[in-house]
Design a protein around this motif. Structure first.
Motif, PDB file in Angstrom:
ATOM      1  N   UNK A 121       0.837  -1.210   0.000  1.00  0.00           N
ATOM      2  CA  UNK A 121       0.000   0.000   0.000  1.00  0.00           C
ATOM      3  C   UNK A 121       0.864   1.250   0.000  1.00  0.00           C
ATOM      4  N   UNK A 122       1.974   1.214   0.725  1.00  0.00           N
ATOM      5  CA  UNK A 122       2.876   2.366   0.739  1.00  0.00           C
ATOM      6  C   UNK A 122       3.699   2.435  -0.540  1.00  0.00           C
ATOM      7  N   UNK A 123       4.101   1.294  -1.054  1.00  0.00           N
ATOM      8  CA  UNK A 123       4.888   1.285  -2.297  1.00  0.00           C
ATOM      9  C   UNK A 123       4.104   1.886  -3.454  1.00  0.00           C
ATOM     10  N   UNK A 124       2.773   1.805  -3.373  1.00  0.00           N
ATOM     11  CA  UNK A 124       1.936   2.334  -4.447  1.00  0.00           C
ATOM     12  C   UNK A 124       1.882   3.850  -4.468  1.00  0.00           C
ATOM     13  N   UNK A 125       2.227   4.494  -3.340  1.00  0.00           N
ATOM     14  CA  UNK A 125       2.070   5.954  -3.263  1.00  0.00           C
ATOM     15  C   UNK A 125       3.372   6.696  -2.967  1.00  0.00           C
TER      16      UNK A 125
END
Length: 215
Positions: A121-125
């Motif tokens: 989820x963090x890698x996506x943003x």
């Protein structure tokens, strides 16, 4: 073999900044968090950031910043990268990236395999992830505590390119950490200090050399 990218964080003087730059650090970090022994006022961070312009990526570290602090940090430090080291949600990370127009690195605390589930989820943003050890019980700082986590947890993890390893690293163990995790980017703060907040120019040079296999 990929060249190892090195970040020296928590710099606070011209002498230690110059040591990091002369050693070939790729990123230099300035901490703006009042509870940290490495805390810098934004104007002081900006002065050092200007000194490093064009020689390394300049990173300002913030912890759960509100919009006013973000705007002030961008104006007065002019960072190349904003490092978020608090409890920012993926949605907040995305909002900060949009609002500031700056790349964002999100630091995430790791202690067990369960802590890896939130990484996608963090890698996506975020533009980069920094994996740090979770603070020990009773710690007052979200990072820079000089403790490491079990690097073996990352052996089977699928991590985005540029993921940075932090937590308990120094010149003696950084090569092992890189070998065990397969990562090619590291961040150090307390591991190049003689005491909390006081960097040592010799330790900075030794860390960069060891990370790149020259130690």
């Amino acid at each position: 073999m990929s060249r190892v990218s090195v970040k020296i964080c928590g710099l606070g003087t011209e002498a230690t900044l110059d040591a990091a730059l002369d050693a070939g650090a790729d990123l230099v970090g300035f901490v703006h968090f009042a509870r940290s022994p490495r805390h810098l006022a934004l104007d002081d961070a900006g002065r050092l950031a200007r000194r490093a312009r064009g020689r390394a990526a300049r990173v300002v570290l913030l912890v759960d910043p509100d919009d006013a602090l973000l705007a002030a940090a961008v104006e007065r430090v002019d960072p190349d990268l904003i490092q978020l080291h608090g409890r920012e949600s993926p949605e907040r990370v995305a909002a900060i990236r949009r609002a500031t127009g700056r790349p964002v690195m999100k630091a995430l605390g790791i202690a067990t395999a369960d802590d890896l589930f939130g990484l996608p989820a963090y890698a996506a943003v975020a533009d980069r992830l920094l994996l740090d050890a979770k603070p020990p019980p009773g710690a007052t700082l979200p990072g820079g505590n000089g403790v490491s986590f079990d690097w073996g947890l990352l052996a089977q993890a699928s991590l985005p390119a540029g993921t940075m390893l932090s937590g308990g690293l120094d010149a003696r163990n950084v090569a092992e950490a890189l070998a065990r995790t397969g990562l090619t980017a590291v961040d150090v703060s307390s591991g190049v200090e003689v005491r909390p907040g006081e960097k040592d120019v010799g330790r900075i040079a030794a860390f960069v050399a060891a990370a790149r296999g020259r130690g």
